[in-house]
Design an enzyme around this catalytic site. Sequence first.
Site, PDB file in Angstrom:
ATOM      1  N   ASN A  79      -2.319  13.063  -4.523  1.00  0.00           N
ATOM      2  CA  ASN A  79      -3.479  13.562  -5.273  1.00  0.00           C
ATOM      3  C   ASN A  79      -3.777  15.016  -4.891  1.00  0.00           C
ATOM      4  O   ASN A  79      -4.021  15.856  -5.753  1.00  0.00           O
ATOM      5  CB  ASN A  79      -4.717  12.720  -4.943  1.00  0.00           C
ATOM      6  N   HIS A  82      -4.973  14.534  -9.488  1.00  0.00           N
ATOM      7  CA  HIS A  82      -5.344  13.133  -9.678  1.00  0.00           C
ATOM      8  C   HIS A  82      -4.537  12.463 -10.805  1.00  0.00           C
ATOM      9  O   HIS A  82      -4.182  11.293 -10.715  1.00  0.00           O
ATOM     10  CB  HIS A  82      -6.849  13.064  -9.985  1.00  0.00           C
ATOM     11  N   ASP A 116      -2.359   9.130 -10.730  1.00  0.00           N
ATOM     12  CA  ASP A 116      -2.450   8.002 -11.670  1.00  0.00           C
ATOM     13  C   ASP A 116      -1.062   7.613 -12.186  1.00  0.00           C
ATOM     14  O   ASP A 116      -0.726   6.421 -12.274  1.00  0.00           O
ATOM     15  CB  ASP A 116      -3.331   8.375 -12.874  1.00  0.00           C
ATOM     16  N   ASP A 161       0.847  -1.195   0.000  1.00  0.00           N
ATOM     17  CA  ASP A 161       0.000   0.000   0.000  1.00  0.00           C
ATOM     18  C   ASP A 161       0.886   1.249   0.000  1.00  0.00           C
ATOM     19  O   ASP A 161       1.828   1.354   0.793  1.00  0.00           O
ATOM     20  CB  ASP A 161      -0.901  -0.013   1.243  1.00  0.00           C
ATOM     21  N   GLU A 195      -4.906   2.142  -4.238  1.00  0.00           N
ATOM     22  CA  GLU A 195      -3.439   2.294  -4.237  1.00  0.00           C
ATOM     23  C   GLU A 195      -2.832   1.117  -3.491  1.00  0.00           C
ATOM     24  O   GLU A 195      -1.837   1.241  -2.794  1.00  0.00           O
ATOM     25  CB  GLU A 195      -3.016   3.635  -3.615  1.00  0.00           C
TER      26      GLU A 195
HETATM   27  P1  GH3 Z   1      -1.934   5.534   4.108  1.00  0.00           P
HETATM   28  O1  GH3 Z   1      -0.493   5.863   4.228  1.00  0.00           O
HETATM   29  O2  GH3 Z   1      -2.568   5.305   5.425  1.00  0.00           O
HETATM   30  O3  GH3 Z   1      -2.154   4.400   3.179  1.00  0.00           O
HETATM   31  O4  GH3 Z   1      -2.650   6.828   3.517  1.00  0.00           O
HETATM   32  P2  GH3 Z   1      -3.197   7.035   2.056  1.00  0.00           P
HETATM   33  O5  GH3 Z   1      -3.376   8.481   1.855  1.00  0.00           O
HETATM   34  O6  GH3 Z   1      -2.319   6.352   1.087  1.00  0.00           O
HETATM   35  O7  GH3 Z   1      -4.552   6.242   2.108  1.00  0.00           O
HETATM   36  P3  GH3 Z   1      -6.046   6.688   1.961  1.00  0.00           P
HETATM   37  O8  GH3 Z   1      -6.822   5.416   1.990  1.00  0.00           O
HETATM   38  O9  GH3 Z   1      -6.400   7.760   2.955  1.00  0.00           O
HETATM   39  O10 GH3 Z   1      -6.137   7.342   0.520  1.00  0.00           O
HETATM   40  C1  GH3 Z   1      -6.016   6.615  -0.651  1.00  0.00           C
HETATM   41  C2  GH3 Z   1      -6.277   7.538  -1.799  1.00  0.00           C
HETATM   42  O11 GH3 Z   1      -6.056   6.893  -3.046  1.00  0.00           O
HETATM   43  C3  GH3 Z   1      -7.701   8.027  -1.830  1.00  0.00           C
HETATM   44  C4  GH3 Z   1      -8.142   7.880  -3.253  1.00  0.00           C
HETATM   45  O12 GH3 Z   1      -8.705   9.042  -3.763  1.00  0.00           O
HETATM   46  C5  GH3 Z   1      -6.863   7.569  -3.994  1.00  0.00           C
HETATM   47  N1  GH3 Z   1      -7.063   6.735  -5.165  1.00  0.00           N
HETATM   48  C6  GH3 Z   1      -7.687   5.539  -5.242  1.00  0.00           C
HETATM   49  N2  GH3 Z   1      -7.669   5.073  -6.511  1.00  0.00           N
HETATM   50  C7  GH3 Z   1      -7.036   6.000  -7.259  1.00  0.00           C
HETATM   51  C8  GH3 Z   1      -6.732   6.125  -8.662  1.00  0.00           C
HETATM   52  O13 GH3 Z   1      -7.020   5.238  -9.486  1.00  0.00           O
HETATM   53  N3  GH3 Z   1      -6.051   7.223  -9.073  1.00  0.00           N
HETATM   54  C9  GH3 Z   1      -5.705   8.192  -8.193  1.00  0.00           C
HETATM   55  N4  GH3 Z   1      -5.053   9.254  -8.667  1.00  0.00           N
HETATM   56  N5  GH3 Z   1      -6.022   8.138  -6.877  1.00  0.00           N
HETATM   57  C10 GH3 Z   1      -6.650   7.058  -6.400  1.00  0.00           C
HETATM   58 MG    MG Z   2      -2.203   4.231   1.161  1.00  0.00          MG
END
Ligand code: GH3
Ligand code: MG
Length: 315
Positions: A185, A190, A194, A177, A220
């Site tokens: 982001n 965004h 990606d 992760d 992610e």
């Molecule tokens: P942690 O260290 O605890 O994992 O924090 P984090 O910020 O990585 O985790 P969190 O679950 O808070 O946020 C994950 C983010 O990933 C939120 C979501 O908008 C983003 N995300 C999910 N799928 C995609 C994608 O396909 N593209 C992009 N750009 N962002 C994505």
């Molecule tokens: Mg994360």
Amino acid sequence: MRILIAEDDPVSRRLLEVTLHKWGYEVVSCPDGTTAWQTLQRPDSPSLAILDWMMPGMDGLQVCREVRQQAAEPYVYILLLTARSQKTDIIAGLEAGADDYLTKPFDANELRMRLRAGRRILDLQAELIFVREALRERATRDSLTRLWNRAAIYELLQRELGRVRRTEIPLSIILVDIDYFKRINDTYGHLAGDAVLRETACCMQTVIRPYDGIGRYGGEEFLLVLPECDAAGAMALAERLRDTIAAEAMVLAEGMIRITVSMGVATSSLTQEPDALIGAADAALYRAKNGGRNRVELATAVDVMAESELKGSMA
Ligand code: GH3
Ligand code: MG
């Protein structure tokens, strides 16, 4: 278009060769049925064939039967050339798997048109295969990273766990992760997020072995399935992955971005049930996050028990 011909009579064979050549075909010429069958078994053999019925060794009918018994793809379109014109002969030819037949001496124009019909069938088949493969690709791949999607990597894990039950050689999984991904982001947008996902996927692919599976398990989050890999091997690989990702800054249009990842590792000696194994890796990942991120944690039997208790209490 390449075409295979099998004809034992040298004069007739030469006539066919010259005629087909004139029509633009590249001819692979065989003097008997056995040679034709050997040639048709090669992966690069023509998919259009004209076979004489009566030949020494294998006759045209036998070649037909052998071809049809083999894998159906790529399809070989077979036109049988025969001096026999009785209805029963024709039925026998079609029954053996020929697609069409022509009685000798053949009319050149008729042969030309019948080959054209055969090519239409082959073109249609190629188109179908192309569409089927594209659909399969779409159903099993993540469109952003081109890695296996969640369903496909889960299926791969199930399959590999089945093999573990038979062979008793352990496998391991790693749940990866990205740390603080939301910030990327928020800071760069965004699209940059990606691009980071794509780069991370690429980077991990360079580190794993060719027979390891890697899929995008969530936004992610990535799942790696490592066949024939015990806990020590998986931990070493995870550390290498962590190091590689943390060491290289990604150069994107939006700027230089550095990321780190946290990982949970679990091995099939804990459980051979896919959900429980992923649950254990998830619990280890949770510890890695809580322990400060940019870390690898190994799942223990306690994680599996805690997961199953949690499941039990939810049921
Ligand atoms: P942690 O260290 O605890 O994992 O924090 P984090 O910020 O990585 O985790 P969190 O679950 O808070 O946020 C994950 C983010 O990933 C939120 C979501 O908008 C983003 N995300 C999910 N799928 C995609 C994608 O396909 N593209 C992009 N750009 N962002 C994505
Ligand atoms: Mg994360």
